[in-house]
Design a protein around this motif. Structure first.
Motif, PDB file in Angstrom:
ATOM      1  N   UNK A 191      35.522 -14.071  35.312  1.00 54.60           N
ATOM      2  CA  UNK A 191      36.294 -15.279  35.020  1.00 54.60           C
ATOM      3  C   UNK A 191      37.711 -15.217  35.595  1.00 54.60           C
ATOM      4  N   UNK A 192      37.987 -14.222  36.400  1.00 48.61           N
ATOM      5  CA  UNK A 192      39.346 -14.041  36.902  1.00 48.61           C
ATOM      6  C   UNK A 192      39.764 -15.196  37.808  1.00 48.61           C
ATOM      7  N   UNK A 193      40.982 -15.728  37.620  1.00 52.36           N
ATOM      8  CA  UNK A 193      41.481 -16.782  38.506  1.00 52.36           C
ATOM      9  C   UNK A 193      42.142 -16.218  39.768  1.00 52.36           C
ATOM     10  N   UNK A 194      42.124 -14.882  39.906  1.00 51.84           N
ATOM     11  CA  UNK A 194      42.808 -14.231  41.024  1.00 51.84           C
ATOM     12  C   UNK A 194      41.782 -13.731  42.033  1.00 51.84           C
ATOM     13  N   UNK A 195      41.501 -14.479  43.063  1.00 50.32           N
ATOM     14  CA  UNK A 195      40.542 -13.997  44.066  1.00 50.32           C
ATOM     15  C   UNK A 195      41.131 -12.828  44.843  1.00 50.32           C
ATOM     16  N   UNK A 196      40.276 -11.883  45.190  1.00 50.49           N
ATOM     17  CA  UNK A 196      40.733 -10.790  46.046  1.00 50.49           C
ATOM     18  C   UNK A 196      40.745 -11.281  47.497  1.00 50.49           C
ATOM     19  N   UNK A 197      41.661 -10.757  48.311  1.00 45.30           N
ATOM     20  CA  UNK A 197      41.786 -11.256  49.689  1.00 45.30           C
ATOM     21  C   UNK A 197      40.522 -11.029  50.507  1.00 45.30           C
ATOM     22  N   UNK A 198      40.209 -11.994  51.350  1.00 50.76           N
ATOM     23  CA  UNK A 198      39.103 -11.864  52.291  1.00 50.76           C
ATOM     24  C   UNK A 198      39.549 -10.960  53.445  1.00 50.76           C
ATOM     25  N   UNK A 199      38.697 -10.020  53.815  1.00 50.16           N
ATOM     26  CA  UNK A 199      39.092  -9.053  54.843  1.00 50.16           C
ATOM     27  C   UNK A 199      38.145  -9.051  56.048  1.00 50.16           C
ATOM     28  N   UNK A 200      37.309 -10.068  56.161  1.00 48.98           N
ATOM     29  CA  UNK A 200      36.304 -10.082  57.230  1.00 48.98           C
ATOM     30  C   UNK A 200      36.949 -10.033  58.615  1.00 48.98           C
ATOM     31  N   UNK A 201      38.155 -10.613  58.766  1.00 48.18           N
ATOM     32  CA  UNK A 201      38.788 -10.644  60.086  1.00 48.18           C
ATOM     33  C   UNK A 201      39.865  -9.574  60.233  1.00 48.18           C
ATOM     34  N   UNK A 202      39.921  -8.598  59.315  1.00 42.60           N
ATOM     35  CA  UNK A 202      40.909  -7.523  59.414  1.00 42.60           C
ATOM     36  C   UNK A 202      40.450  -6.500  60.453  1.00 42.60           C
ATOM     37  N   UNK A 203      41.395  -5.911  61.134  1.00 38.52           N
ATOM     38  CA  UNK A 203      41.070  -4.834  62.067  1.00 38.52           C
ATOM     39  C   UNK A 203      40.892  -3.550  61.266  1.00 38.52           C
TER      40      UNK A 203
END
Length: 232
Positions: A191-203
């Motif tokens: 139920x967290x309102x804090x999404x974790x960052x998306x890292x698919x495009x990280x080097x």
């Protein structure tokens, strides 16, 4: 479900022995936001004021993430079926991700204890603390612990939430500084309102290859001396 926690009146019950602090697994999956305050307390040194840091802890059975809201960086720890711990350092502005496998962490002497990552309490803390009282903390019963760590010349105070298996407050006092970490709010992980960052495009950079990346402009000033997020 949003749960704002406020300290309420003490509710000690004389005559009933309080339990020693023990970590009880499995730990509840949750997301929690903390504020850490570092204060200079050395009497002969000019006061520099207090520094405040907001950060978040995301805890699941085999994954722990801490997100530094000031520095826009994160630490991710994952545990394999065989109990091996791997680690990632994320630098969100630079979109870089440094990966450490368990062998890397062993080689640099930074292999952590999983329960310390998950509860913010080390085995040294556990051995030093003894129960001194019981309180209400919002909807929860909380137990206050205190102790001292001679090797660190440190006094320690902890307000522990057994139902969450998480501290509501940690106070560390040394000769020249005080460190206080306070729980601001928490949520069930789903139920967290804090999404974790998306890292698919990280080097992605392997720890073993860091020496070849020392001139990468995005990493200058970010190369880690230690991957551990809670050292003090």
């Amino acid at each position: 479900m949003l749960c704002l926690l406020f300290l309420s009146a003490c509710a000690d019950q004389p005559g009933q022995p309080l339990p020693a602090l023990r970590i009880q697994e499995p730990l509840p999956s949750l997301a929690a936001e903390y504020q850490t305050t570092l204060s200079d307390t050395y009497a002969k040194r000019p006061k520099n004021g207090s520094r405040h840091y907001r950060w978040r802890l995301y805890r699941a059975a085999d994954r722990i993430e801490t997100h530094n809201l000031c520095a826009e960086s994160s630490e991710v720890w994952s545990r394999t079926h065989y109990g091996e711990i791997n680690h990632q350092q994320l630098f969100h502005a630079q979109k870089r991700l440094i990966e450490y496998v368990s062998g890397d962490l062993k080689a640099i002497g930074q292999l952590p204890i999983w329960t310390t990552l998950a509860t913010l309490i080390s085995p040294t803390d556990l051995s030093a603390l003894h129960a001194v009282g019981e309180e209400r903390y919002g909807e929860f019963s909380a137990i206050r612990y205190a102790g001292s760590i001679a090797e660190e010349q440190e006094t320690l105070e902890l307000l522990w939430l057994p139902q969450l298996q998480l501290p509501a407050l940690i106070k560390r006092q040394r000769r020249d500084h005080a460190l206080q970490t306070r729980l601001i709010e928490w949520h069930h992980l789903g139920d967290s309102p804090w999404p974790t960052p998306e890292t698919a495009d990280y080097r992605v950079i392997d720890f073993a290859d860091l020496g070849d990346k020392e001139h990468d402009p995005a990493l200058i000033g970010l190369l880690p001396g230690s991957p551990h997020p809670h050292s003090d």
